[in-house]
Design an enzyme around this catalytic site. Structure first.
Site, mmCIF file in Angstrom:
data_model
loop_
_atom_site.group_PDB
_atom_site.id
_atom_site.type_symbol
_atom_site.label_atom_id
_atom_site.label_comp_id
_atom_site.label_asym_id
_atom_site.label_seq_id
_atom_site.Cartn_x
_atom_site.Cartn_y
_atom_site.Cartn_z
ATOM 1 N N LYS A 21 0.722 -1.165 0.127
ATOM 2 C CA LYS A 21 0.160 0.158 0.405
ATOM 3 C C LYS A 21 1.475 1.019 -0.272
ATOM 4 C CE LYS A 21 -2.305 0.538 3.781
ATOM 5 N NZ LYS A 21 -1.903 1.877 3.837
ATOM 6 N N ARG A 167 12.220 -7.624 10.795
ATOM 7 C CA ARG A 167 11.784 -6.643 11.621
ATOM 8 C C ARG A 167 10.856 -7.293 13.306
ATOM 9 N NH1 ARG A 167 8.938 -2.155 8.612
ATOM 10 N NH2 ARG A 167 6.790 -3.209 9.750
#
Ligand code: AMP
Length: 224
Positions: A21, A167
């Site tokens: 996105k 992450r």
């Protein structure tokens, strides 16, 4: 490129974590010449700058919770009233609750902008595969993908040779949690906008790269 077909529109980008996105929003910004308005970015800038708003938002953001509707609604009302948004904008990360969606509808009416929803639809298994393969450099932030854009041999960053890492929020159990919260938050909004907007595009993004998907979304927006 001309956007006569698009008209004066506020493009509302919906898409789960890992759908690309952010990349699609940035490509649209360049191609359509419209500002990219991300409430997450605005909030982070305020936290960095130590403003009163940033002070109020920081603890909430650190806990992964949603900042109160009133606060984000005010940020967006102020941002969309600036001259660069007169022809339209790309909203990313907002609205996230039904109340935000309802307030936004009124705001866009006053500003003379038509809401156009782009919902990036992607299979959960593809997201898991993509995000678990993502690595980043803890020093410079460069992003890699073990499949499509691997780091140097030995898992080192191309820029500064630092060992790349996964992450914390790209681990599978966390991804599942982020995906579930996204679905829970967005479903009522999607239902609301399905009933209220004229243009609601569901774009299945599947295996394509964010760049390929961006081109498809541009085509859909510009050609209707
Ligand atoms: P993002 O970068 O869009 O993932 O946003 C980062 C954080 O900012 C979120 O986890 C929320 O704490 C806060 N935030 C961003 N946009 C909104 C919004 N529309 N409503 C409430 N909180 C938001």
């Amino acid at each position: 490129m001309s956007n006569a077909t698009l008209g004066k529109a506020a493009i509302l980008m919906f898409g789960p974590p890992g759908s690309g996105k952010g990349t699609v929003s940035k490509v649209l910004m360049g191609r359509l010449g419209l500002p990219h308005v991300s409430t997450g970015d605005i909030l982070r800038e305020n936290v960095q700058a130590g403003t009163e708003l940033g002070r109020q938002a920081k603890a909430i953001m650190d806990a992964g919770k949603l900042v109160p509707d009133d606060l984000v609604n005010q940020i967006v009302a102020e941002r969309l009233s600036r001259p660069d948004c007169a022809r339209g904008c790309i909203l990313d990360g907002y609205p996230r609750t039904l109340e935000q969606g309802q307030v936004l509808t009124g705001l866009l009416e006053r500003l003379g902008l038509e809401p156009v929803v782009v919902s990036l639809e992607v299979d959960y298994n593809i997201i898991v595969a993509r995000l678990t393969a993502r690595r980043s450099c803890p020093k410079c932030g460069a992003v890699y993908n073990l499949v499509s854009k691997p780091p140097m041999a030995g898992g080192l960053c191309e820029v500064d040779s630092t060992p790349v890492i996964t992450r914390d929020d790209d681990r599978e159990d966390v991804i599942r949690q982020r995906f579930a919260s996204y679905e829970k938050q967005t479903q009522p909004l999607a239902d609301y906008f399905t009933g209220t907007v004229k243009r609601f595009y569901r774009v299945t993004v599947g295996e394509g790269s964010p760049e390929e998907n961006s081109e498809r979304v541009c085509g859909i927006l510009l050609n209707g």
